[in-house]
Scaffold this active site. Structure first.
Site, PDB file in Angstrom:
ATOM      1  N   ASN A   7       3.216  25.877  16.361  1.00 16.03           N
ATOM      2  CA  ASN A   7       3.467  24.514  15.899  1.00 16.03           C
ATOM      3  C   ASN A   7       3.049  24.481  14.430  1.00 16.03           C
ATOM      4  OD1 ASN A   7       3.606  21.812  15.416  1.00 16.03           O
ATOM      5  ND2 ASN A   7       2.189  21.198  17.049  1.00 16.03           N
ATOM      6  N   ARG A  91       7.838  24.960  17.926  1.00 15.66           N
ATOM      7  CA  ARG A  91       8.025  23.518  18.077  1.00 15.66           C
ATOM      8  C   ARG A  91       8.730  22.995  16.827  1.00 15.66           C
ATOM      9  NH1 ARG A  91       3.465  18.782  18.476  1.00 15.66           N
ATOM     10  NH2 ARG A  91       4.939  17.114  18.841  1.00 15.66           N
ATOM     11  N   HIS A 180       7.954  13.369  20.695  1.00 21.54           N
ATOM     12  CA  HIS A 180       7.084  13.758  21.813  1.00 21.54           C
ATOM     13  C   HIS A 180       7.924  14.130  23.044  1.00 21.54           C
ATOM     14  CE1 HIS A 180       3.827  10.828  20.125  1.00 21.54           C
ATOM     15  NE2 HIS A 180       3.522  12.054  19.724  1.00 21.54           N
ATOM     16  N   ARG A 241      -0.491   4.209  12.448  1.00 16.55           N
ATOM     17  CA  ARG A 241       0.870   3.700  12.234  1.00 16.55           C
ATOM     18  C   ARG A 241       1.024   2.321  12.855  1.00 16.55           C
ATOM     19  NH1 ARG A 241       3.346   8.777  14.695  1.00 16.55           N
ATOM     20  NH2 ARG A 241       2.804  10.372  13.175  1.00 16.55           N
ATOM     21  N   GLU A 382       2.009  20.496  26.087  1.00 16.68           N
ATOM     22  CA  GLU A 382       3.237  20.740  25.339  1.00 16.68           C
ATOM     23  C   GLU A 382       3.449  22.240  25.092  1.00 16.68           C
ATOM     24  OE1 GLU A 382       1.865  17.402  22.743  1.00 16.68           O
ATOM     25  OE2 GLU A 382       3.992  17.172  22.381  1.00 16.68           O
TER      26      GLU A 382
END
Ligand code: ADP
Length: 395
Positions: A7, A91, A180, A241, A382
């Site tokens: 990643n 990823r 996601h 956010r 993940e």
């Protein structure tokens, strides 16, 4: 087979080596501050001690070189040679509408990922640097791209289009993509397994609540809606956010505070969410929760607003799917915060088994028996999901 999962961010790179037979972690690590002074490699072989090495990494190729040296090293290495690594799973953040599933990396695939760069200018170029560095240092090892957006490609048009002139969709592909996806896919499928029911028969809502947070509606094994949009800024209130706001706030603040678009976007991405709502207290949910329990007003406000936003989406997605069989909580906050799960389920009128609600690190149904909708905690993984996708394509 041993699969390396990578990643790659702009200045950091996370990796895990996974055995696909036992699905066990063999080693994991992180290269930090790539291209910045003070770069270092954090490496942990499974069952071993964490090692931190200060080492210069001017670019991603050097970072990947350090990672491979650690994995094959004499002291704490876990493979004798790189030949033992059967494949690499990368990823990739944004696959636009070009990728509805994972794919073997070829020159055409790289060009197609490049063409999505403007949709994720911070992430995709870094992901591509990781691919290029691996190709240089591990020539001949098959590589697979696993996209954060792919799982959401089954959304119908009415869920992914915005109410703006259609022309912008046609010209620039401005639409909801969602992120996601690997986690939403893994957790929704796992939810069906835990319940002992067929994935294709269920209506599931997955609440991926971490620093970045998103929620998705998965009907009969397919994603039908999700809260993040063209970018990860839309939807839930997150660590820093804003999630959904009235778009006119952008213009209002620009005039009042004499700010540029870039400055406002920085505020919405980095200074908002629970950090902004708590008046700057913290973006970390552990801090916010501790202060919430101590009655800190700033944190009570932030956590209540966060929970209500999740509730609104659960309501909307329940209506959209014509019901919901299971609601699953996952990611840093979703897996570890009994308080938030309690706050959210109180709105929904779902009673929780409080002993089960405090369990950690395992798949567990936390709603009481006989509940109209079941509520679960399902830890996401993940990296394992990426390793499985990679294996399926290189087999
Ligand atoms: P991301 O991958 O988006 O960075 P994570 O899924 O790792 O996010 O989640 C990180 C968040 O999870 C942090 O805000 C952290 O405080 C929160 N978290 C981790 N453990 C706990 C806990 N025990 N209680 C509450 N929040 C927690």
């Amino acid at each position: 087979m041993k699969i390396l999962v990578i990643n790659c961010g702009s200045s950091s790179l996370k990796f895990q080596l996974i055995d696909t037979v036992s699905e066990a972690l063999i080693a994991k690590g992180l290269c930090e501050r790539i291209g910045i002074d003070g770069s270092r490699l954090v490496y942990t072989p499974a069952g071993g001690e964490k090692q931190i090495t200060e080492v210069e990494m001017q670019d991603h190729t050097q970072a990947i070189k350090q990672m491979l040296e650690a994995l094959t090293g004499e002291n704490a290495g876990v493979v004798k040679s790189l030949d033992e690594i059967g494949a690499v799973g990368h990823r990739i953040v944004h696959g636009g509408d070009k990728f509805a599933s994972s794919t073997l990396i070829t020159d055409e695939v790289i060009s197609a990922i490049e063409s999505c760069n403007e949709l994720a200018p911070l992430h995709n170029p870094a992901n591509l640097l990781g691919i290029a560095a691996c190709q240089e240092l591990m020539p001949g090892t098959p590589m697979v791209a696993v996209f954060d957006t792919a799982f959401h490609q089954t959304m119908p048009e009415e869920a992914y289009l915005y109410g703006i002139p259609y022309e912008y969709y046609k010209k620039y592909r401005v639409r909801r993509y969602g992120f996601h996806g690997t986690s939403h896919s893994f957790v929704s499928a796992r939810t069906a397994e835990v319940l002992g029911e067929k994935y294709e028969d269920l209506k599931i809502i997955v609440c991926h609540l971490g620093n970045g947070a998103s929620i998705s509606a998965v009907k009969n094994g397919k994603c039908v809606d999700t809260s993040m949009g063209l970018t990860p800024l839309e939807g839930l209130i997150m660590g820093t956010r804003s999630g959904d706001i009235d778009p006119a706030i952008v213009e209002f603040l620009a005039h009042k505070e004499k700010l540029s678009i870039d400055e406002i976007m920085n505020i919405l991405n980095k200074q908002s969410g629970v950090l902004g709502l708590s008046d700057g207290f913290s973006s970390d949910f552990r801090d916010i929760e501790d202060a919430f329990e101590a009655g800190n007003e700033d944190c009570v406000r932030a956590l209540k607003a966060f929970a209500l936003r999740v509730v609104k989406y659960i309501g909307a997605y329940t209506a959209e799917m014509g019901g919901v069989d299971a609601i699953s909580f996952t990611a840093g906050v979703g897996e570890n915060s009994p308080i938030l799960r309690r706050m959210i389920c109180a709105y929904l009128g779902i009673e929780l088994d409080e002993e089960k609600n405090t369990k950690r690190g395992e798949d567990v149904v936390i709603s009481v028996p006989g509940s109209v909708s079941k509520v679960l905690v399902v830890p996401t993984n993940e990296e394992l999901a990426i390793a499985r996708e990679t294996l399926a394509l290189v087999k």
